[in-house]
Structures are given as C-alpha cells and as structure tokens.
Design a protein around this motif. Structure first.
Motif, PDB file in Angstrom:
ATOM      1  N   ILE A  69      31.464  -5.822  20.032  1.00  0.00           N
ATOM      2  CA  ILE A  69      32.838  -6.051  20.915  1.00  0.00           C
ATOM      3  C   ILE A  69      32.409  -6.147  22.306  1.00  0.00           C
ATOM      4  CG2 ILE A  69      35.202  -5.494  21.467  1.00  0.00           C
ATOM      5  CD1 ILE A  69      35.240  -4.236  18.482  1.00  0.00           C
ATOM      6  N   ILE A  70      31.827  -5.177  22.996  1.00  0.00           N
ATOM      7  CA  ILE A  70      31.845  -4.999  24.124  1.00  0.00           C
ATOM      8  C   ILE A  70      30.428  -5.819  24.762  1.00  0.00           C
ATOM      9  CG2 ILE A  70      31.100  -3.453  26.107  1.00  0.00           C
ATOM     10  CD1 ILE A  70      32.607  -1.192  24.402  1.00  0.00           C
ATOM     11  N   LEU A  71      29.485  -5.961  24.196  1.00  0.00           N
ATOM     12  CA  LEU A  71      28.242  -6.510  24.752  1.00  0.00           C
ATOM     13  C   LEU A  71      28.295  -7.951  24.510  1.00  0.00           C
ATOM     14  CD1 LEU A  71      25.535  -4.055  23.763  1.00  0.00           C
ATOM     15  CD2 LEU A  71      26.631  -4.220  25.961  1.00  0.00           C
ATOM     16  N   PRO A  72      28.266  -8.812  25.716  1.00  0.00           N
ATOM     17  CA  PRO A  72      27.928 -10.183  25.556  1.00  0.00           C
ATOM     18  C   PRO A  72      26.998 -10.764  24.733  1.00  0.00           C
ATOM     19  CG  PRO A  72      27.369  -9.786  27.706  1.00  0.00           C
ATOM     20  CD  PRO A  72      27.812  -8.278  27.148  1.00  0.00           C
ATOM     21  N   ILE A  73      26.836 -11.462  23.923  1.00  0.00           N
ATOM     22  CA  ILE A  73      25.582 -12.186  23.289  1.00  0.00           C
ATOM     23  C   ILE A  73      25.383 -13.526  23.837  1.00  0.00           C
ATOM     24  CG2 ILE A  73      24.969 -12.697  20.922  1.00  0.00           C
ATOM     25  CD1 ILE A  73      26.803 -10.577  19.747  1.00  0.00           C
ATOM     26  N   GLY A 104      34.863  14.461  23.235  1.00  0.00           N
ATOM     27  CA  GLY A 104      33.988  12.989  23.553  1.00  0.00           C
ATOM     28  C   GLY A 104      34.076  12.414  25.023  1.00  0.00           C
ATOM     29  N   ILE A 105      35.163  12.626  25.472  1.00  0.00           N
ATOM     30  CA  ILE A 105      35.296  12.265  27.234  1.00  0.00           C
ATOM     31  C   ILE A 105      34.182  12.794  27.926  1.00  0.00           C
ATOM     32  CG2 ILE A 105      36.621  12.005  29.077  1.00  0.00           C
ATOM     33  CD1 ILE A 105      38.995  11.697  27.348  1.00  0.00           C
ATOM     34  N   VAL A 106      33.987  14.327  27.434  1.00  0.00           N
ATOM     35  CA  VAL A 106      33.020  14.778  28.532  1.00  0.00           C
ATOM     36  C   VAL A 106      31.634  14.175  28.078  1.00  0.00           C
ATOM     37  CG1 VAL A 106      31.892  17.167  28.960  1.00  0.00           C
ATOM     38  CG2 VAL A 106      34.439  16.977  28.767  1.00  0.00           C
ATOM     39  N   LEU A 107      31.424  14.221  26.587  1.00  0.00           N
ATOM     40  CA  LEU A 107      29.899  13.804  26.411  1.00  0.00           C
ATOM     41  C   LEU A 107      29.722  12.322  26.891  1.00  0.00           C
ATOM     42  CD1 LEU A 107      29.797  15.427  22.703  1.00  0.00           C
ATOM     43  CD2 LEU A 107      28.714  16.192  25.018  1.00  0.00           C
ATOM     44  N   GLY A 108      30.833  11.572  26.611  1.00  0.00           N
ATOM     45  CA  GLY A 108      30.770  10.003  27.327  1.00  0.00           C
ATOM     46  C   GLY A 108      30.412   9.917  28.533  1.00  0.00           C
ATOM     47  N   VAL A 137      28.438   2.055  28.726  1.00  0.00           N
ATOM     48  CA  VAL A 137      29.982   2.118  28.405  1.00  0.00           C
ATOM     49  C   VAL A 137      30.167   2.053  26.702  1.00  0.00           C
ATOM     50  CG1 VAL A 137      32.367   0.996  28.229  1.00  0.00           C
ATOM     51  CG2 VAL A 137      30.917   1.253  30.468  1.00  0.00           C
ATOM     52  N   THR A 138      29.253   1.215  26.247  1.00  0.00           N
ATOM     53  CA  THR A 138      29.179   1.098  24.849  1.00  0.00           C
ATOM     54  C   THR A 138      28.840   2.345  24.053  1.00  0.00           C
ATOM     55  OG1 THR A 138      28.474  -1.311  24.940  1.00  0.00           O
ATOM     56  CG2 THR A 138      28.087  -0.275  22.715  1.00  0.00           C
ATOM     57  N   ILE A 139      27.752   3.018  24.645  1.00  0.00           N
ATOM     58  CA  ILE A 139      27.258   4.149  24.105  1.00  0.00           C
ATOM     59  C   ILE A 139      28.387   5.103  24.263  1.00  0.00           C
ATOM     60  CG2 ILE A 139      25.601   6.043  23.926  1.00  0.00           C
ATOM     61  CD1 ILE A 139      23.638   3.744  25.225  1.00  0.00           C
ATOM     62  N   ALA A 140      28.776   5.360  25.273  1.00  0.00           N
ATOM     63  CA  ALA A 140      29.989   6.412  25.655  1.00  0.00           C
ATOM     64  C   ALA A 140      31.121   5.974  24.662  1.00  0.00           C
ATOM     65  CB  ALA A 140      30.380   6.274  26.953  1.00  0.00           C
ATOM     66  N   SER A 185      20.441   2.027  33.845  1.00  0.00           N
ATOM     67  CA  SER A 185      20.567   1.276  32.749  1.00  0.00           C
ATOM     68  C   SER A 185      21.591   0.323  32.974  1.00  0.00           C
ATOM     69  CB  SER A 185      20.814   2.174  31.635  1.00  0.00           C
ATOM     70  OG  SER A 185      19.748   2.943  31.608  1.00  0.00           O
ATOM     71  N   ASP A 186      21.798  -0.762  31.953  1.00  0.00           N
ATOM     72  CA  ASP A 186      22.826  -1.746  32.123  1.00  0.00           C
ATOM     73  C   ASP A 186      24.051  -0.899  31.960  1.00  0.00           C
ATOM     74  OD1 ASP A 186      25.088  -3.316  31.089  1.00  0.00           O
ATOM     75  OD2 ASP A 186      23.321  -4.882  30.520  1.00  0.00           O
ATOM     76  N   VAL A 187      25.293  -1.267  32.932  1.00  0.00           N
ATOM     77  CA  VAL A 187      26.464  -0.612  32.657  1.00  0.00           C
ATOM     78  C   VAL A 187      27.176  -0.643  31.366  1.00  0.00           C
ATOM     79  CG1 VAL A 187      28.804  -0.223  33.592  1.00  0.00           C
ATOM     80  CG2 VAL A 187      26.587  -0.685  35.150  1.00  0.00           C
TER      81      VAL A 187
END
Length: 450
Positions: free
Chosen positions: A446-450, A367-371, A389-392, A383-385
């Motif tokens: 959780i991660i992305l601000p709305i 998971g870490i390698v793919l992330g 990070v959310t996808i990873a 892209s947006d950091v």
C-alpha cells in the motif's frame, strides 16, 4: 557415617547387602530423613533399593516410596511381593496408600488390600480408590478428628483422644450431626475454656470452608490459596464429611500443574522428564516442531504471493521480516502469559470489552515507541523514508494484532475446557509469525510505490 550419595557410598551399601550385614544397614539409615532415602532410591538400582526397604523400618521406607518419581516407584513395586507392599501401606496415611496401590495391576491391588492388617485402614483405601485421582476425593485423606454436636465438651475430649491415636497431625476438629453432615469446626480454645458439661453445639463455629468430593483438584487449590487454608474439609453430595485435604497434597497439585503448563508453553505435548527415552522425547517435541515448520512454509508462501516488482525494487524488506516476526511473537507470548496467569489465579476481572480497549491502548503506546525507534534507525542509516515508515507502520499494527490474539486465544481455550497454557507457546508464536508477515507485506504494497 555422614549420609552422602556418591559412588563410594553406593558401593559401601552394596557390600553390606551382599554380606547380609543388617545391623550396620539399620545403623546407617537410623538418622536419615525419608526424603534423603527417596533421593538415594532414585540413584541406585531397584534391586538394591528393595533390599534396603526389606531391612530399614517401614515407617521410614514407606514415606520414601511415596516421595519417589512415579517411574522409579513402579520399578521398585514390581520387585516387591504383595505382602511386602501391604506392610509399607500399613504405615501410610490413607491418601498416600491409595495413590500407591492405584499404580498396581488390578490383581495385585486386590492381593495387597486383602493383606492389610488394619481393616478400617483397608476400607478407607478402597473408598478413596473410587474417586478420580485429580478430584478432591482422590486427593483427600480419611484421617481426621470429628465430634458430634450433641456431645458435651468432656465427652468430645475423650473421643478426640481415641481418634488422635491413629493420626499423625491434627489440623482442625470438625463438628457433625448424627448423619455425619458437616456443621462447622470446634476450636481448641473454646474446648478448653468452656465448662465440661457444655454441649458442643453451643460453642462450635459454623463458619467453615468445604469442597465437594467431585471438585477438580485445580479448583481446590484455588480455594485453599484464596482463603489461606492449611486444610479443607471434603463433603459428599449430601454434605456429609468424608475426608480432608491438607496443604501438602495441594502443593503437589500446584507443582504438577505448573510443570504441565511450562511444558505446554515450551512446545511439549506430553509430560516428559529429562531422562526420558529418545522415543518419548521425540513424541513430545515433534508435533510442535511440525507446526513451526508449517508456519514457516505458510510465511514463505505469503511472501512469494506478493508482487514480484515489490520484492525486486525493495529487497531491503526481507531484512526486516525477522524483526516483524520476533516482535509479534514476543508481544503475543507476553499478553497470553498474563492472561494464563490470571486464569490460573482466578483474578481475571472486568468485561472483555474493557480488556480489549486496555490491550489496544497498551499496544498502541508500545507500537508507537518501537516505530519511532525504527524511523530513527532508518534516519541514521540514511534509508528510504517510505521504507522506514512502512516498517514502523507494520510494527504498530502487528503489535496490536499480536496482543489481541495473545489475550483472546487463552480466554477462548479456557471457555472450551482446553488448557489455556497451550496459547503461551509455539501455537501463539507461529500464528503471529504468519499474520505478521502478511500484515507487513500488505502495508508495504500500500505505501511503497511500484
């Protein structure tokens, strides 16, 4: 004439049959192997196959009939009389004969058995028909060589000669007592290098592997594979020798189980052939397709249940849902395939907790390698950091969960007596798709601000 199965050869055979040229037909098949003959029977009409069977030697045609696909054999046997089937059965070993007769109707089964010339052969077949076909009793043959532990080596040799007259292959010599209880095996070397007056009980080896008659065929296959056996003795509940199973019968079991597991893993609920009817293929495929449709609808419902502002402000999230679903499904199938293979080979070792930690560690590394690759891709694409990070982060969690599901679902199914191969196909993929989408959007919230 060279034996080649093509249209011209089939037409040639048809002409010979119509002309009743039996001598030429016998000549054509004189040097043909029964396996090639079986292949021909599967390519021609049952009527033509039956006509050939009536002419060619039964010792060859009987073996060819046994080799046929079950559906083809059924059609051919339907066109044969009970007497003709009995003639074929007379040439077969008891296990093959019982398999063939078991496919007949009860009425025809009794007719065929009553017309078998060898009474002892008929008794052996009737005895085998008592067992379920997927047990050791249903797989075994009655043909074997056995000697009494009280006999001398000279007496044993005489008895073995008499018994071997009716047996095509001699794999081993079994030693029994007066009640036919299996005591061990007698090697030919011991028999030939020992005084002819020496009792068998002084030279036989008590080391022998046997299975109970009610043992499942899959377990018999594991035992023979583990100990590299060419043949295994079959005993009843009292330890009496009742038959033996040769490796060629076990190969059929292994092949059938492999085909069944492959079809389950591929999303087929029934055992079907490529040339099966449309209705049969539909019945085999449709249930898993419905499950896949249900899973997709659940995933869509999960996406729709999240905050509309999240989906509106970060529409790029949709572009990566196939990535999450695909990786989760692949990891689940990989993990479950390894477990199913281990269960099939009976080599799942260690405690469940050790396997749990092993899967978590392996999944975390993957998971870490793919992330990291996803974050690097986002950096290259500017892209947006937080989105990267959310996808990873989602990818790491989904991989861990998919690996655990792929590991424990087969183990749970196996403990409940359900074929664990069921967990390597659409079942595990669909469940991971649903769970993966839920994890993905939950972490995004959780991660992305709305």
């Amino acid at each position: 004439m060279e034996f080649q199965i093509n249209k011209e050869f089939i037409n040639y055979l048809t002409d010979l049959i119509e002309a009743n040229n039996t001598e030429q037909i016998v000549e054509v098949f004189k040097d043909v192997h029964y396996a090639d003959l079986a292949e021909l029977f599967e390519e021609i009409e049952p009527e033509l196959a039956i006509a050939i069977i009536k002419i060619v030697d039964t010792d060859k045609t009987s073996d060819a009939i046994v080799e046929l696909d079950e559906s083809v054999r059924e059609e051919i046997l339907k066109g044969m009389s009970s007497e003709e089937i009995a003639n074929e059965v007379n040439e077969l070993e008891s296990d093959d004969a019982a398999d063939m007769i078991s496919e007949l109707s009860d009425e025809q089964m009794h007719e065929v058995i009553s017309q078998i010339e060898d009474i002892e052969h008929a008794k052996d077949i009737v005895d085998l028909l008592r067992y379920d076909e997927d047990t050791a009793g249903g797989l075994m043959g009655k043909e074997l060589i056995k000697v009494n532990e009280k006999w001398t080596c000279m007496q044993s040799i005489k008895e073995m000669r008499l018994q071997a007259e009716e047996i095509e292959k001699v794999y081993t010599v079994y030693v029994v007592d007066d009640d036919d209880v299996l005591k061990g095996r007698l090697s030919l070397k011991s028999l030939l290098t020992t005084s002819t007056k020496t009792p068998v009980r002084d030279v036989y080896s008590p080391s022998i592997t046997s299975v109970k008659a009610n043992e499942k065929g899959e377990q018999v296959a594991r035992i023979m594979q583990k100990y590299d056996l060419v043949v295994v003795a079959v005993v009843d509940e009292m330890g009496r020798l009742v038959g033996q199973i040769s490796v060629d019968d076990i190969i059929d079991i292994i092949r059938d189980e492999a085909e069944k597991d492959y079809q389950l893993a591929s999303g087929l609920t029934d055992d079907v052939e490529a040339d099966a009817s449309i209705l049969e293929l539909t019945k085999a495929r449709l249930p898993w397709l419905i499950l896949g449709l249900f899973g997709s609808l659940c995933a869509a419902a999960i996406m729709g249940s999240f905050d509309s502002h999240l989906l509106r402000d970060y529409s790029e999230l949709f572009f990566f849902t196939p990535l999450i679903a695909a990786v989760g499904g692949n990891v689940g199938v990989q993990s479950s395939a390894i477990i199913v293979q281990g269960l099939a080979n009976n080599n799942i070792k260690g405690s469940l907790w050790n396997r749990l930690f092993k899967e978590i560690g392996l999944s975390l590394i993957n998971g870490i390698v793919l992330g990291c690759l996803v974050v690097a891709y986002g950096f290259i694409q500017d892209s947006d950091v937080l989105l990267s990070v959310t996808i990873a982060s989602s990818l790491i969690v989904v991989i861990i969960m998919a690996a655990l599901i792929g590991t424990f679902v087969p183990l749970i199914l196996d403990k409940r007596g359900i074929d664990p191969a069921l967990a390597t196909g659409p079942f595990i993929t669909t469940s991971n798709d649903i769970l993966g989408i839920f994890i993905y959007f939950s972490i995004a919230k959780i991660i992305l601000p709305i």
